[in-house]
Scaffold this active site. Structure first.
Site, PDB file in Angstrom:
ATOM      1  N   TYR A  92      -7.810   6.784  -1.673  1.00 40.35           N
ATOM      2  CA  TYR A  92      -6.897   6.370  -0.813  1.00 40.35           C
ATOM      3  C   TYR A  92      -5.454   6.808  -1.120  1.00 40.35           C
ATOM      4  O   TYR A  92      -4.760   7.690  -0.467  1.00 40.35           O
ATOM      5  CB  TYR A  92      -6.709   5.129  -0.160  1.00 40.35           C
ATOM      6  CG  TYR A  92      -5.632   4.824   0.862  1.00 40.35           C
ATOM      7  CD1 TYR A  92      -6.018   5.187   2.131  1.00 40.35           C
ATOM      8  CD2 TYR A  92      -4.469   3.864   0.702  1.00 40.35           C
ATOM      9  CE1 TYR A  92      -5.214   5.054   3.050  1.00 40.35           C
ATOM     10  CE2 TYR A  92      -3.878   3.606   1.636  1.00 40.35           C
ATOM     11  CZ  TYR A  92      -3.973   4.018   2.876  1.00 40.35           C
ATOM     12  OH  TYR A  92      -3.167   3.690   4.138  1.00 40.35           O
ATOM     13  N   SER A 152       2.069   6.216   3.239  1.00 41.13           N
ATOM     14  CA  SER A 152       1.657   4.695   2.802  1.00 41.13           C
ATOM     15  C   SER A 152       2.438   4.525   1.547  1.00 41.13           C
ATOM     16  O   SER A 152       3.037   5.424   0.620  1.00 41.13           O
ATOM     17  CB  SER A 152       0.192   4.393   2.558  1.00 41.13           C
ATOM     18  OG  SER A 152      -0.010   3.086   2.125  1.00 41.13           O
TER      19      SER A 152
END
Length: 256
Positions: A164, A151
């Site tokens: 995250y 990501s």
């Protein structure tokens, strides 16, 4: 299924294939001629995807599994090889994104992200690697691929994304270390780092976090799952001499 021929005779395993990037990638790889094993925890959408590929003339195996279980990840890879004969491409796509402040965060959200985003990816990589090395030696293409989905959060830390960020930075570090380990044996390890994509991923967040995400991206035209599937397909269809180590892909209007 009208196919291109780049991946004919190869086998791909796509995790997190019940929707979004995984679903689009499985369809695209099948379109390019690969036999595809698709994996997810949700049976109904997985079977629907399998039917779509099969009805179009593709070869597919649907396997219900939770990659955060080492036993299930190992069995997933072994079933793929048992039923389809080999493994040339692993797309480690399964993941969760549960955002919010560190202070008073539900610890089960952290545990779930680490279990799926880190441990699940590691379990699948560990189980698949011997098969990828074998495929690189005996296939006419003389190459095999592991594509790990990270990501933008693996590049840029943001307030409210701490754990995250941790998981996706870890995926990037692991991927490049493994790349260096196996690249001379013709297993390419690639990292794909999407920005905002129109998938179900944000919907797993608490309502107040979803509202913050909507405010951040507003009316921005974000990426579609097919955009990421196209990037993955580009990586795995390159000639053996070409290794695309990393693709960072954002919506045009996304600044960070």
């Amino acid at each position: 299924m009208t196919t291109d021929s780049e991946l004919t005779g190869t086998v791909a395993l796509v995790t997190g294939a019940s929707s979004g990037i995984g679903e689009a990638t499985a369809l695209e790889l099948a379109q390019r001629g690969a036999a595809v094993a698709i994996c997810a925890r949700r049976t109904d959408p997985l079977q629907a995807l399998a039917a779509k590929i099969s009805d179009a003339g593709g070869e597919v195996v649907a396997i219900e599994a939770d990659v955060s279980s080492q036993e299930q990840a190992q069995a997933l890879v072994e079933q793929t090889v048992s039923e389809l004969g080999r493994l040339d491409t692993l797309v480690n796509n399964a993941g969760v994104m549960l955002l919010g402040p560190v202070l008073d965060a539900p610890l089960e959200e952290w545990e779930r992200m680490i279990a799926v985003n880190v441990q699940g990816l590691l379990y699948c990589a560990h189980a698949a690697l011997p098969h990828l090395l074998a495929a690189a030696q005996d296939s006419p293409r003389q190459i095999a691929d592991m594509v790990n989905i990270s990501s933008v959060a693996g590049r840029v830390a943001r307030n409210g994304s701490g754990v995250y960020n941790l998981t996706k930075h870890g995926v990037g570090a692991f991927s490049d270390s493994l790349r260096q380990e196996v690249t001379r044996r013709h297993v390419r390890v690639s990292l794909v780092e999407p920005g905002a994509v129109n998938t179900e991923l944000p919907l797993h967040n608490r309502p107040e976090i979803q509202e913050q995400m909507k405010k951040r991206f507003g009316d921005m035209e974000i990426l579609q799952a097919q955009d990421i599937a196209d990037a993955i397909t580009y990586i795995v269809t390159r000639p053996a001499r070409v290794a695309v180590n990393e693709i960072l892909i954002r919506p045009t209007e996304q600044e960070g």
